[in-house]
Write a protein that holds these residues in place. Structure first.
Motif, PDB file in Angstrom:
ATOM      1  N   TYR A 175      86.855  32.021  35.472  1.00 36.85           N
ATOM      2  CA  TYR A 175      86.010  30.990  34.849  1.00 36.85           C
ATOM      3  C   TYR A 175      86.630  30.515  33.535  1.00 36.85           C
ATOM      4  CZ  TYR A 175      82.087  28.945  32.320  1.00 36.85           C
ATOM      5  OH  TYR A 175      81.287  28.107  31.583  1.00 36.85           O
ATOM      6  N   GLU A 176      87.190  31.449  32.762  1.00 36.94           N
ATOM      7  CA  GLU A 176      87.803  31.075  31.486  1.00 36.94           C
ATOM      8  C   GLU A 176      89.020  30.189  31.705  1.00 36.94           C
ATOM      9  OE1 GLU A 176      89.005  33.505  27.446  1.00 36.94           O
ATOM     10  OE2 GLU A 176      89.770  34.236  29.362  1.00 36.94           O
ATOM     11  N   GLU A 177      89.859  30.529  32.667  1.00 34.31           N
ATOM     12  CA  GLU A 177      91.050  29.725  32.938  1.00 34.31           C
ATOM     13  C   GLU A 177      90.668  28.338  33.461  1.00 34.31           C
ATOM     14  OE1 GLU A 177      93.488  31.922  35.549  1.00 34.31           O
ATOM     15  OE2 GLU A 177      93.962  33.512  34.102  1.00 34.31           O
ATOM     16  N   ASP A 178      89.701  28.291  34.363  1.00 36.64           N
ATOM     17  CA  ASP A 178      89.273  26.990  34.888  1.00 36.64           C
ATOM     18  C   ASP A 178      88.684  26.125  33.781  1.00 36.64           C
ATOM     19  OD1 ASP A 178      90.084  27.785  37.379  1.00 36.64           O
ATOM     20  OD2 ASP A 178      88.090  28.426  38.025  1.00 36.64           O
ATOM     21  N   PHE A 179      87.938  26.728  32.900  1.00 37.17           N
ATOM     22  CA  PHE A 179      87.334  25.938  31.825  1.00 37.17           C
ATOM     23  C   PHE A 179      88.396  25.318  30.930  1.00 37.17           C
ATOM     24  CE2 PHE A 179      86.192  25.985  27.301  1.00 37.17           C
ATOM     25  CZ  PHE A 179      85.220  24.987  27.303  1.00 37.17           C
ATOM     26  N   PHE A 180      89.356  26.114  30.492  1.00 39.63           N
ATOM     27  CA  PHE A 180      90.360  25.576  29.579  1.00 39.63           C
ATOM     28  C   PHE A 180      91.311  24.605  30.289  1.00 39.63           C
ATOM     29  CE2 PHE A 180      89.356  29.390  26.953  1.00 39.63           C
ATOM     30  CZ  PHE A 180      89.001  28.703  25.805  1.00 39.63           C
ATOM     31  N   GLN A 181      91.525  24.763  31.594  1.00 34.27           N
ATOM     32  CA  GLN A 181      92.350  23.799  32.315  1.00 34.27           C
ATOM     33  C   GLN A 181      91.698  22.425  32.374  1.00 34.27           C
ATOM     34  OE1 GLN A 181      93.252  25.404  36.152  1.00 34.27           O
ATOM     35  NE2 GLN A 181      94.460  27.117  35.349  1.00 34.27           N
ATOM     36  N   ASN A 182      90.400  22.396  32.471  1.00 31.65           N
ATOM     37  CA  ASN A 182      89.672  21.128  32.587  1.00 31.65           C
ATOM     38  C   ASN A 182      89.042  20.683  31.273  1.00 31.65           C
ATOM     39  OD1 ASN A 182      90.161  21.142  35.417  1.00 31.65           O
ATOM     40  ND2 ASN A 182      88.449  22.572  35.689  1.00 31.65           N
ATOM     41  N   SER A 183      89.216  21.451  30.202  1.00 33.43           N
ATOM     42  CA  SER A 183      88.554  21.130  28.945  1.00 33.43           C
ATOM     43  C   SER A 183      89.318  20.038  28.206  1.00 33.43           C
ATOM     44  CB  SER A 183      88.454  22.386  28.072  1.00 33.43           C
ATOM     45  OG  SER A 183      87.962  22.063  26.804  1.00 33.43           O
ATOM     46  N   ARG A 184      88.586  19.116  27.637  1.00 35.61           N
ATOM     47  CA  ARG A 184      89.202  18.073  26.834  1.00 35.61           C
ATOM     48  C   ARG A 184      89.713  18.616  25.504  1.00 35.61           C
ATOM     49  NH1 ARG A 184      84.705  14.153  24.266  1.00 35.61           N
ATOM     50  NH2 ARG A 184      86.608  13.562  23.148  1.00 35.61           N
ATOM     51  N   LEU A 185      89.230  19.817  25.114  1.00 33.15           N
ATOM     52  CA  LEU A 185      89.719  20.413  23.872  1.00 33.15           C
ATOM     53  C   LEU A 185      91.209  20.687  23.949  1.00 33.15           C
ATOM     54  CD1 LEU A 185      86.857  23.025  23.282  1.00 33.15           C
ATOM     55  CD2 LEU A 185      87.160  20.832  22.118  1.00 33.15           C
ATOM     56  N   LEU A 186      91.667  21.158  25.086  1.00 35.70           N
ATOM     57  CA  LEU A 186      93.092  21.422  25.268  1.00 35.70           C
ATOM     58  C   LEU A 186      93.834  20.155  25.657  1.00 35.70           C
ATOM     59  CD1 LEU A 186      94.927  23.920  25.115  1.00 35.70           C
ATOM     60  CD2 LEU A 186      94.701  24.152  27.567  1.00 35.70           C
ATOM     61  N   ARG A 187      93.168  19.307  26.438  1.00 30.04           N
ATOM     62  CA  ARG A 187      93.825  18.078  26.887  1.00 30.04           C
ATOM     63  C   ARG A 187      94.058  17.094  25.742  1.00 30.04           C
ATOM     64  NH1 ARG A 187      90.470  17.055  30.477  1.00 30.04           N
ATOM     65  NH2 ARG A 187      89.201  15.497  29.415  1.00 30.04           N
ATOM     66  N   ASP A 188      93.101  17.027  24.807  1.00 27.44           N
ATOM     67  CA  ASP A 188      93.240  16.106  23.683  1.00 27.44           C
ATOM     68  C   ASP A 188      94.005  16.701  22.511  1.00 27.44           C
ATOM     69  OD1 ASP A 188      91.764  14.433  25.209  1.00 27.44           O
ATOM     70  OD2 ASP A 188      89.890  14.669  24.101  1.00 27.44           O
ATOM     71  N   GLY A 189      94.502  17.915  22.672  1.00 28.45           N
ATOM     72  CA  GLY A 189      95.303  18.502  21.611  1.00 28.45           C
ATOM     73  C   GLY A 189      94.504  19.145  20.497  1.00 28.45           C
ATOM     74  N   MET A 190      93.181  19.272  20.668  1.00 29.12           N
ATOM     75  CA  MET A 190      92.385  19.941  19.638  1.00 29.12           C
ATOM     76  C   MET A 190      92.672  21.442  19.583  1.00 29.12           C
ATOM     77  SD  MET A 190      88.698  18.099  20.143  1.00 29.12           S
ATOM     78  CE  MET A 190      88.552  16.303  20.201  1.00 29.12           C
ATOM     79  N   LEU A 191      92.986  22.011  20.729  1.00 23.20           N
ATOM     80  CA  LEU A 191      93.377  23.411  20.809  1.00 23.20           C
ATOM     81  C   LEU A 191      94.778  23.493  21.381  1.00 23.20           C
ATOM     82  CD1 LEU A 191      90.152  25.082  22.280  1.00 23.20           C
ATOM     83  CD2 LEU A 191      90.878  25.050  19.910  1.00 23.20           C
ATOM     84  N   LYS A 192      95.550  24.436  20.895  1.00 18.91           N
ATOM     85  CA  LYS A 192      96.881  24.686  21.422  1.00 18.91           C
ATOM     86  C   LYS A 192      96.801  25.743  22.506  1.00 18.91           C
ATOM     87  CE  LYS A 192      99.199  23.436  17.114  1.00 18.91           C
ATOM     88  NZ  LYS A 192      97.984  22.977  16.452  1.00 18.91           N
ATOM     89  N   ALA A 193      97.774  25.716  23.395  1.00 20.18           N
ATOM     90  CA  ALA A 193      97.722  26.605  24.556  1.00 20.18           C
ATOM     91  C   ALA A 193      97.728  28.071  24.154  1.00 20.18           C
ATOM     92  CB  ALA A 193      98.887  26.308  25.496  1.00 20.18           C
ATOM     93  N   HIS A 194      98.442  28.423  23.079  1.00 17.10           N
ATOM     94  CA  HIS A 194      98.527  29.832  22.693  1.00 17.10           C
ATOM     95  C   HIS A 194      97.281  30.296  21.944  1.00 17.10           C
ATOM     96  CE1 HIS A 194      99.879  27.801  18.991  1.00 17.10           C
ATOM     97  NE2 HIS A 194      99.380  28.863  18.371  1.00 17.10           N
ATOM     98  N   GLN A 195      96.330  29.410  21.678  1.00 18.08           N
ATOM     99  CA  GLN A 195      95.120  29.775  20.964  1.00 18.08           C
ATOM    100  C   GLN A 195      93.946  30.081  21.885  1.00 18.08           C
ATOM    101  OE1 GLN A 195      94.901  26.260  18.280  1.00 18.08           O
ATOM    102  NE2 GLN A 195      94.797  27.785  16.646  1.00 18.08           N
ATOM    103  N   VAL A 196      94.099  29.933  23.174  1.00 10.92           N
ATOM    104  CA  VAL A 196      92.983  30.075  24.089  1.00 10.92           C
ATOM    105  C   VAL A 196      93.205  31.269  25.015  1.00 10.92           C
ATOM    106  CG1 VAL A 196      92.453  27.629  23.985  1.00 10.92           C
ATOM    107  CG2 VAL A 196      93.996  28.461  25.747  1.00 10.92           C
ATOM    108  N   THR A 197      92.129  31.720  25.639  1.00 11.70           N
ATOM    109  CA  THR A 197      92.013  32.831  26.590  1.00 11.70           C
ATOM    110  C   THR A 197      92.107  34.193  25.885  1.00 11.70           C
ATOM    111  OG1 THR A 197      94.344  33.078  27.206  1.00 11.70           O
ATOM    112  CG2 THR A 197      93.060  31.417  28.393  1.00 11.70           C
ATOM    113  N   THR A 198      91.352  35.132  26.425  1.00 13.30           N
ATOM    114  CA  THR A 198      91.352  36.487  25.884  1.00 13.30           C
ATOM    115  C   THR A 198      92.671  37.203  26.153  1.00 13.30           C
ATOM    116  OG1 THR A 198      90.254  37.186  27.928  1.00 13.30           O
ATOM    117  CG2 THR A 198      88.870  36.817  26.004  1.00 13.30           C
ATOM    118  N   LYS A 199      93.421  36.726  27.127  1.00 13.17           N
ATOM    119  CA  LYS A 199      94.718  37.335  27.399  1.00 13.17           C
ATOM    120  C   LYS A 199      95.671  37.098  26.239  1.00 13.17           C
ATOM    121  CE  LYS A 199      98.436  37.402  30.792  1.00 13.17           C
ATOM    122  NZ  LYS A 199      98.940  36.847  32.059  1.00 13.17           N
TER     123      LYS A 199
END
Length: 965
Positions: free
Chosen positions: A523-547
């Motif tokens: 669920y966490e991976e699916d959310f960040f893949q489809n989230s506009r926060l990551l798509r619009d550059g508000m969040l960087k890829a290394h800042q997301v997921t508990t992994k």
């Protein structure tokens, strides 16, 4: 030769300059190197016959005096040496042609090498720096590099054609940017308008400017989406490879686990470190040697998701859960490490919980909840006691985390009044460690202004050098917030007044307690893949997921450990030196025994004392039992049996009264009194032996412990009352026997009776003396006077004594008329007296009179055994009272013997058993031992033991840490 060489060098230099600029065009002469200009002018001078060569050389070769010059031509008409000179000229000409190749090759090599190096450097500058992403690769990957199946890995990678399709035309990009860099560095913008510029470069530069100035959002969005798709594609590939690597690692660990019984067990690095922390949690030093070893402290507001983040890192739902209520009631230290099986275990328990089974997970959660509630004292809500738990499993990052109770803003119903302050003090105690990594958890679904923990963290770590900020429930935050940029402000550290090393955004589930860890990850991976926060550059890829969070925290934890552990080892080394010095100065001749060792020593001493109790002789037991039993029952025998029967003045009535009263006494009171005496005697003897051992140069540090063991053993001891019935029968039979068989028994009875009566007479005279006050001798010698009451008593005594002289066989009670007569006689002498006072005085006077007569009769009975044995009836020698005392004396002896047998055969052994049980219970109760074995000597030995153990384990850990490096 110089002309040819100069021309080649000039061409090489011109080609070099043109190549570096990315386009072929003429360079102005003033832009060339001085050496190139000199060569150019030399070439131009030779090529132009109008200009004198010597002037050109004189003007342009001033700085070239060190260059080799060709020899001058010989003058014409030199004579017979012409042929020889012409031959030498052709030889020199041929050599010059051969040397020409050297300059061509040298120039080409220099130009080509420089061009290649510069092109390589430009390409290298264009590539991004991936050094900061080295933490993504776990350490064990390098350890297992020899075991990875690279053929399988190669098949899993995409084909080179697929990768090539994703890449742009790198040749054109390199050519255009090389040209642009050369133009911008030279500052000659006017050349862009020159017709000699390569048209491709002009178009590339125009396109570059257009891209810089263009604001076409569609193209930017397309590029971002393409970049995101590419990133996600390779992210999946990386996850697949990590999964395969995890399986390989699991197989290797299982093979290693199978051979664990065939070799010495070796603890993992994180387990060694966790043991040091466990010892430090119980260590309280007086030398201010504080625990500054790193650990990850998880803090956050209540219900912010602290426990969920910790469970995602541990990859198991291991903590009890509740809807809005406080579940974490005490700190929980979780040691995470890698292992072949996903299991959990408490520090003080040998049971392993299989985290892959739901029933074991439920049992683990229940056990944690029980331990938390047990650690909380009565009247409190939270506890500072730490629960230590270790979790192992494949792919788990190695670190030590401490989950603290959630910070609250208000104390609700059912909580202790100081709950808020207690939670703050516990959190500060862990966060004030300068090497602790603070994992600050903030609920993203609530307003940031409601956060309490951020202010607390900013107080403990103002510079944010050891804080990692985690925003949870980002899915709810994105759904509820009208402005998603607010999330961007949070993860960039612009919204809260606190600083941090890094900021992360995670999703730890949909809010259901039944979700599995794998479903939450998906669920966490699916959310960040489809989230506009990551798509619009508000969040960087290394800042997301508990992994990513887990990897970052583990990397930061081990970095902090490597930086601080050796310093902490030196601190404990200095503390050990101070403690050893104090011991040598204060206790030079004593061994360094800690509390447990001292307890074992005291335990052996107490057991020796109990064993000595069983070595008491039977004669000693019977003597003290008989003495104590008579002291207990003598008053009842004299007052309730002997005196009432003897005052009847009739032999038959005496015997009948005695038999009735003895029977009643035996049935109701005597057996109970005997058992009480026996139990008290056992206690007194036990205490006597303890006191005797204390006097034999024993350590007084055990006094409190021995006293507590004695009291607790006696408290637990229950006398076996099943023998009471048999004891009653034995006593009844002893009192029924009236036959005195020999003269020694008769004499012993008379002696016993005489001693008893004399003792009672003495007590009676003492009472009368207190009633009437001092006599005339005491008044003259000690200057004492009688009180008015004593004066009245004395006058009454004198009057009653005259009555007894007149009637020596008077009964024990005064008649009313006699009382009136005594009163009137006293009133006649001016003494007002109360009738009650007259009767009380008469009772003591008659008691003394009767005892004196009984003692006189006792002396007469010393020669009465002959008449007793012959059954002669003589009123003067009826010694029934002697027979009574013989019956009492014989009953005392038989009862003492019976009680002695019960003591030695049963009760002493049961007392020994009770003492052993008490010692075992005290030995398992650390708090009890701390209360009973105290003193600076004990505390100093305890500190020495702890410091040495900590130092040794730290040194072993540091050695293993260096080996792992």
């Amino acid at each position: 030769m110089w002309r040819v060489g100069s021309k080649a060098a000039c061409l090489a230099c011109r080609n070099l300059v043109s190549t570096n600029m990315g386009v072929r065009f003429r360079v102005p002469l003033q832009k060339l190197h001085p050496l190139s200009r000199a060569i150019h002018h030399r070439y131009s001078a030779n090529a132009n016959p109008q200009r004198p060569p010597h002037r050109t050389a004189a003007r342009h070769f001033t700085s070239m005096s060190r260059l080799p010059m060709r020899p001058p031509k010989p003058p014409s008409g030199s004579g017979g040496h012409g042929y020889q000179q012409q031959r030498n000229f052709w030889v020199a000409r041929l050599a010059a042609r051969l040397l020409r190749l050297r300059y061509i090759l040298l120039g080409s090599a220099v130009g080509g090498g420089y061009t290649a190096k510069k092109t390589y450097d430009e390409w290298k500058d264009m590539l991004p720096d991936f050094s900061e992403y080295n933490w993504v690769i776990p350490d064990f990957v390098w350890e297992l590099s020899e075991q990875i199946d690279f053929e399988k890995l190669a098949k899993a990678l995409p084909e080179i054609e697929e990768i090539a399709k994703l890449l742009p035309d790198l040749d054109k990009i390199g050519e255009n940017f090389t040209f642009l860099k050369s133009i911008l560095s030279s500052g000659e913008w006017a050349q862009l308008k020159s017709p000699t510029i390569n048209p491709i470069c002009a178009r590339s530069f125009s396109l570059f400017l257009f891209c810089l100035q263009s604001s076409d959002k569609e193209k930017i969005d397309q590029l971002q989406e393409e970049l995101l798709r590419t990133q996600l594609k390779y992210q999946r590939m990386l996850e697949r490879l990590e999964k395969e690597n995890k399986e390989l690692r699991k197989v290797v660990l299982q093979k290693d686990d199978k051979g664990i019984h065939q070799r010495k067990i070796k603890k993992s690095l994180i387990d060694m470190y966790s043991e040091v922390l466990d010892i430090l949690s119980d260590y309280d030093s007086n030398y201010n040697t504080q625990d500054h070893l790193p650990r990850v402290v998880v803090v956050g507001d209540q219900s912010a998701g602290k426990t969920s983040v910790l469970e995602m890192i541990a990859q198991a739902r291991i903590f009890p859960r509740g809807s809005g209520e406080m579940m974490t009631r005490s700190p929980v230290k979780v040691t995470l490490s890698e292992g072949p099986h996903h299991v959990a275990m408490f520090k003080d328990s040998g049971r392993e919980f299989d985290l892959s089974k739901e029933e074991d997970l439920a049992a683990l959660r229940h056990e944690i909840e029980l331990r938390m509630r047990k650690s909380v004292k009565e009247g409190q809500t939270v506890s500072p006691e730490t629960i230590s738990l270790s979790v192992k499993g494949p792919g788990i990052q190695r670190m030590v985390l401490v989950d603290l109770p959630g910070v609250i803003s208000t104390v609700t119903t059912g909580m202790a009044a100081d709950t808020k302050e207690t939670i703050f003090s516990i959190s500060k105690a862990y966060m004030q460690n300068p090497n602790a990594i603070i994992l600050c958890i903030q609920d993203g679904s609530v307003d940031a202004e409601r956060s309490i923990v951020t202010d607390l963290v900013s107080q403990m770590d103002p510079q944010g050098k050891r804080t990692i900020f985690v925003l949870t429930k980002v899915d709810l935050a994105e759904k509820n917030l009208a402005s998603p940029s607010r999330i961007q402000q949070i993860v960039e550290g612009k919204l809260f007044p606190m600083k941090a090393l890094g900021y992360f955004a995670v999703v730890t589930g949909k809010g259901s307690s039944g979700e599995s860890i794998d479903s939450i990850k998906d669920y966490e991976e699916d959310f960040f893949q489809n989230s506009r926060l990551l798509r619009d550059g508000m969040l960087k890829a290394h800042q997301v997921t508990t992994k990513n969070l887990s990897l970052a925290v583990s990397d930061c934890f081990w970095k902090m450990v490597r930086e601080s552990v050796e310093q902490q080892a030196d601190v404990f080394k200095a503390s050990r030196f101070n403690l050893e010095t104090e011991w040598k100065n204060n206790y030079p001749r004593l061994r360094e025994l800690d509390r447990n060792e001292l307890y074992e020593k005291a335990k052996n001493e107490i057991l020796d004392e109990v064993i000595s109790l069983s070595q008491v002789t039977p004669k000693h037991w019977e003597a003290i039992l008989q003495k104590k039993l008579w002291e207990r029952v003598s008053t009842h025998v004299i007052e309730n049996i002997y005196l009432p029967a003897a005052q009847t003045m009739n032999s038959g009535t005496f015997n009948t009264t005695v038999d009735i009263k003895l029977k009643q006494w035996t049935d109701k009171q005597l057996p109970h009194k005997a058992l009480e005496v026996a139990w008290e005697t056992l206690q007194e003897e036990f205490a006597r032996f303890m006191a005797e051992y204390k006097g034999k140069d024993q350590d007084d540090i055990f006094d409190k412990l021995k006293e507590a063991v004695k009291d607790e053993s006696i408290k637990r001891h229950k006398w076996n009352e099943m023998a009471m019935d048999s004891l009653r029968v034995i006593q009844h039979n002893a009192l029924e026997d009236r036959s005195i068989t020999d003269k020694p028994q008769w004499d012993a009875a008379i002696q016993f009776m005489e001693e008893t009566l004399q003792s009672r007479l003495k007590d009676t005279e003492s009472v009368i003396g207190d009633m009437v006050g001092p006599d005339w001798k005491q008044r003259w010698m000690n200057w004492k006077n009688r009180t008015p009451e004593q004066h009245i008593r004395n006058e009454t005594k004198n009057e009653l004594e005259r009555l007894l002289k007149l009637h020596e066989d008077h009964t024990a009670y005064l008649a009313n008329d006699e009382v009136t007569t005594v009163r009137k006689n006293l009133e006649g002498r001016g003494v007002e007296v109360d009738p009650v006072l007259i009767k009380d005085t008469w009772h003591q006077l008659y008691r003394r009179h009767f005892l004196q007569k009984a003692l006189a009769h006792c002396n007469l009975c010393k020669r009465g055994f002959y008449y007793y044995q012959r059954h002669f009836v003589d009123s003067e020698l009826e010694c029934n009272d002697v027979v009574l005392f013989w019956r009492i004396q014989r009953m005392l002896g038989i009862t003492a013997n019976t009680l002695r047998q019960q003591l030695t055969n049963t009760e002493v052994r049961r007392l020994e058993k009770n003492v052993k049980e008490v010692l075992e219970d005290f030995g398992e109760d650390t708090e009890k031992k701390t209360q009973l074995i105290t003193g600076r000597r004990v505390q100093l030995a305890e500190d020495l033991k702890k410091v040495r153990e900590i130092q040794e384990k730290l040194e072993a850990f540091i050695e293993a840490l260096h080996k792992e490096k």
